[in-house]
Write an enzyme that holds these catalytic residues in place. Structure first.
Site, mmCIF file in Angstrom:
data_model
loop_
_atom_site.group_PDB
_atom_site.id
_atom_site.type_symbol
_atom_site.label_atom_id
_atom_site.label_comp_id
_atom_site.label_asym_id
_atom_site.label_seq_id
_atom_site.Cartn_x
_atom_site.Cartn_y
_atom_site.Cartn_z
ATOM 1 N NE ARG A 1 6.295 6.211 10.810
ATOM 2 C CZ ARG A 1 6.584 5.577 9.569
ATOM 3 N NH1 ARG A 1 7.545 5.635 8.769
ATOM 4 N NH2 ARG A 1 5.953 4.886 8.750
ATOM 5 C CG HIS B 1 -6.124 -0.625 8.442
ATOM 6 N ND1 HIS B 1 -5.606 -1.618 9.334
ATOM 7 C CD2 HIS B 1 -5.766 0.529 7.945
ATOM 8 C CE1 HIS B 1 -4.510 -0.351 9.884
ATOM 9 N NE2 HIS B 1 -4.778 0.618 9.379
ATOM 10 N NE ARG C 1 21.977 -10.245 3.808
ATOM 11 C CZ ARG C 1 23.172 -11.309 3.186
ATOM 12 N NH1 ARG C 1 23.404 -11.071 2.552
ATOM 13 N NH2 ARG C 1 23.095 -12.561 3.240
ATOM 14 C CG ASN D 1 0.712 3.707 14.788
ATOM 15 O OD1 ASN D 1 0.131 2.822 13.915
ATOM 16 N ND2 ASN D 1 1.773 3.296 15.033
ATOM 17 C CG HIS E 1 -3.999 3.140 13.746
ATOM 18 N ND1 HIS E 1 -4.596 3.785 13.312
ATOM 19 C CD2 HIS E 1 -3.351 2.071 11.996
ATOM 20 C CE1 HIS E 1 -4.252 4.164 12.309
ATOM 21 N NE2 HIS E 1 -4.159 3.753 11.288
ATOM 22 C CE LYS F 1 2.683 7.608 6.881
ATOM 23 N NZ LYS F 1 2.822 5.966 6.448
ATOM 24 C CE LYS G 1 5.149 2.532 11.768
ATOM 25 N NZ LYS G 1 4.343 2.468 12.535
ATOM 26 C CD GLU H 1 -5.692 4.778 8.564
ATOM 27 O OE1 GLU H 1 -5.562 5.532 9.298
ATOM 28 O OE2 GLU H 1 -5.095 3.679 8.519
ATOM 29 C CD GLU I 1 5.215 3.325 15.586
ATOM 30 O OE1 GLU I 1 4.678 3.472 14.536
ATOM 31 O OE2 GLU I 1 5.230 1.918 16.270
ATOM 32 C CG HIS J 1 -3.600 -3.345 13.762
ATOM 33 N ND1 HIS J 1 -1.621 -2.383 14.133
ATOM 34 C CD2 HIS J 1 -3.943 -2.675 12.799
ATOM 35 C CE1 HIS J 1 -1.899 -1.398 13.467
ATOM 36 N NE2 HIS J 1 -2.919 -1.995 12.022
HETATM 37 P P1 NAD Z 1 -6.330 -3.285 0.261
HETATM 38 O O1 NAD Z 1 -4.961 -2.856 0.174
HETATM 39 O O2 NAD Z 1 -7.408 -4.942 0.388
HETATM 40 O O3 NAD Z 1 -6.854 -2.017 -0.833
HETATM 41 C C1 NAD Z 1 -8.552 -2.980 -0.836
HETATM 42 C C2 NAD Z 1 -9.942 -3.234 -1.480
HETATM 43 O O4 NAD Z 1 -9.865 -2.157 -2.836
HETATM 44 C C3 NAD Z 1 -9.092 -4.532 -2.401
HETATM 45 O O5 NAD Z 1 -9.949 -5.120 -2.521
HETATM 46 C C4 NAD Z 1 -8.464 -4.429 -3.663
HETATM 47 O O6 NAD Z 1 -8.315 -5.355 -4.669
HETATM 48 C C5 NAD Z 1 -9.617 -3.264 -4.229
HETATM 49 N N1 NAD Z 1 -9.009 -1.550 -4.550
HETATM 50 C C6 NAD Z 1 -7.503 -1.172 -4.741
HETATM 51 N N2 NAD Z 1 -7.610 -0.156 -5.340
HETATM 52 C C7 NAD Z 1 -8.495 -0.305 -6.643
HETATM 53 C C8 NAD Z 1 -9.317 0.376 -7.293
HETATM 54 N N3 NAD Z 1 -8.565 1.881 -7.916
HETATM 55 N N4 NAD Z 1 -10.380 -0.150 -8.105
HETATM 56 C C9 NAD Z 1 -10.808 -1.123 -7.624
HETATM 57 N N5 NAD Z 1 -10.553 -1.510 -6.367
HETATM 58 C C10 NAD Z 1 -9.513 -1.098 -6.278
HETATM 59 O O7 NAD Z 1 -6.948 -2.183 1.700
HETATM 60 P P2 NAD Z 1 -6.134 -0.331 1.611
HETATM 61 O O8 NAD Z 1 -7.324 -0.236 2.656
HETATM 62 O O9 NAD Z 1 -5.515 0.131 0.326
HETATM 63 O O10 NAD Z 1 -4.655 -1.636 2.607
HETATM 64 C C11 NAD Z 1 -4.848 -1.728 4.051
HETATM 65 C C12 NAD Z 1 -3.755 -2.091 4.680
HETATM 66 O O11 NAD Z 1 -2.998 -1.141 4.529
HETATM 67 C C13 NAD Z 1 -3.818 -2.808 5.682
HETATM 68 O O12 NAD Z 1 -2.961 -4.407 5.725
HETATM 69 C C14 NAD Z 1 -3.019 -2.131 6.456
HETATM 70 O O13 NAD Z 1 -2.390 -2.923 7.518
HETATM 71 C C15 NAD Z 1 -2.190 -1.657 5.584
HETATM 72 N N6 NAD Z 1 -1.372 0.276 6.007
HETATM 73 C C16 NAD Z 1 0.046 -0.347 6.214
HETATM 74 C C17 NAD Z 1 0.211 1.016 6.521
HETATM 75 C C18 NAD Z 1 2.062 1.682 6.057
HETATM 76 O O14 NAD Z 1 2.557 2.431 6.561
HETATM 77 N N7 NAD Z 1 2.457 0.581 5.866
HETATM 78 C C19 NAD Z 1 -1.083 1.980 7.065
HETATM 79 C C20 NAD Z 1 -2.070 1.933 6.824
HETATM 80 C C21 NAD Z 1 -2.267 1.050 6.432
HETATM 81 N N1 GLY Z 2 0.439 4.399 9.659
HETATM 82 C C1 GLY Z 2 1.057 4.127 10.524
HETATM 83 C C2 GLY Z 2 2.653 4.660 10.128
HETATM 84 O O1 GLY Z 2 3.015 5.184 9.127
HETATM 85 O O2 GLY Z 2 3.616 5.057 11.198
#
Ligand code: NAD
Ligand code: GLY
Length: 373
Positions: free
Chosen positions: A255, A279, A135, A259, A262, A241, A157, A199, A251, A266
């Protein structure tokens, strides 16, 4: 030392941004070399068990260093690691279940800390596991992509995807800290750096016209991984942020502005089976579509949308819908978006650069029109 590593080692200062959520608060530390700071990392994980989650691209570069940092702190903790395959298609309930089993086999209890070492995929998945294990346990974000440093590691998130759509299963669960070692960006593939820059530009587009101007003027330095430019951008995005999350953690209003682009993005990602645009690229296309819809509805000058698209192109990002996507299929995906209210489309639109707002009840015909290439 590669050129990128040398450039990224050029700035040594550590910046700290605080996320303040009423009585709760946590730091975002930004700077090079932070993964080697054993005492800092160990202090963030006070319990008996630590599980570091990473992926097969990141772990060969950085996992041993993080393990060594914990070992050097000599806390006697049990530090385990679990390495997943990379990519959005792994942000699943199945991988979430795998993490639950790993924690059970480890004997992790409520004093455990999960450590997400990687990009947003590892961060979102690990955060969701931390939200659910017994939990809810502590977790720490060690973001290694630009996108994760400026966005996904901050704000709590956490989620996994379903085949039906992005981030449909998740929880709000804040990290205990974010430690962004900017030197890790040296090994990030170019495509992923550019995805992070989408972003970065988003923050200017949604609420800070001066920062938009700065990104436009510094696009070449950012693409060349200039350490000063990257750290400035990360610190500015995290500050924006942190402020937004402090005012609207779950949100219900402001917040949603984070998006921008997005809902479109998405839908594109899901429609491509999470194996097409990454993404940040999908968000770049989505922001252009949001700007185009805004001007079609008479809410914003078309020239601001054209400038947005031009800067995104300079940053090396796509600005048009990928071929082969049907407007009706995208609309169906968009109907499942979490922001929609009472069966009506709710989207982030803008009045121009730096002036995003939440629009409800958008006319479906206008929306469909921008989805036709
Ligand atoms: P990712 O985590 O897939 O990383 C991108 C690629 O880079 C992957 O292949 C990874 O293995 C590689 N990689 C990462 N760091 C590296 C490094 N330093 N050196 C070499 N390779 C490296 O993608 P991302 O763009 O980091 O994240 C996208 C995700 O984040 C999506 O799922 C999206 O929905 C999510 N997201 C979440 C929020 C939130 O608020 N929680 C906000 C924006 C995006
Ligand atoms: N990336 C959108 C949020 O964190 O709200």
């Amino acid at each position: 030392m590669t050129t990128a590593t040398a450039a990224l080692a050029g700035t040594t200062a550590v910046h700290t941004v605080e996320v303040e959520l009423g009585a709760r608060r946590y730091p975002i530390h930004i700077g090079p070399g932070l993964l080697d700071d054993g005492p800092r990392l160990a202090a963030l994980a006070p319990g008996r068990h630590v599980l570091i989650v990473s992926d097969t691209n990141v772990a060969p570069h950085y996992l041993a260093r993080v393990e060594a940092a914990f070992a050097a702190a000599e806390t006697g903790k049990r530090v385990a690691a679990h390495v997943l395959p990379p990519g959005e298609q792994e942000k699943t309930l199945a991988r979430f279940g795998e993490l639950m089993s790993v924690l059970a086999r480890l004997g992790a209890h409520r004093d455990a800390t999960l450590v997400a070492l990687g990009g947003g995929v590892v961060g979102d998945l690990t955060g969701f596991a931390a939200a659910c294990w017994m939990r809810g346990v502590r977790f720490v974000q060690l973001p290694t992509t630009l996108l994760a440093m400026v966005d996904s590691s901050v704000g709590g998130k956490t989620a996994v995807d379903l085949p039906e759509g992005k981030n449909l299963v998740g929880a709000f669960h804040q990290p205990a800290a974010v430690v962004a070692d900017t030197a890790t960006l040296a090994t990030l593939p170019d495509r992923e750096l550019r995805a992070g820059l989408a972003e970065v530009l988003k923050y200017g587009a949604l609420g800070d016209a001066a920062f938009f101007d700065w990104v436009e003027a510094n696009a070449a330095a950012l693409r060349a991984r200039d350490a000063g430019a990257l750290v400035h951008a990360i610190a500015r995005c995290c500050t924006m942020k942190a402020g937004i999350v402090a005012r609207d953690e779950t949100e219900s209003g402001e917040r949603m502005l984070l998006n921008l682009g997005h809902t479109f993005g998405h839908a594109i990602e899901a429609e491509q089976g999470f194996g097409g645009l990454v993404h940040g690229e999908a968000v770049a296309v989505g922001m252009v579509l949001a700007a185009r819809l805004s001007s079609r509805l008479g809410l914003a000058p078309a020239s601001d949308g054209e400038r947005l698209a031009a800067v995104l192109q300079t940053l090396g990002l796509p600005t048009a819908l990928p071929a082969g996507l049907e407007a009706d299929a995208l609309l169906a995906r968009m109907r499942l978006d979490k922001k929609n209210a009472s069966g009506r489309f709710r989207l982030v639109l803008w009045h121009g650069i730096g002036r995003a707002f939440v629009a409800t009840g958008i006319d479906e015909a206008a929306l469909r029109a921008v989805l036709v290439p």
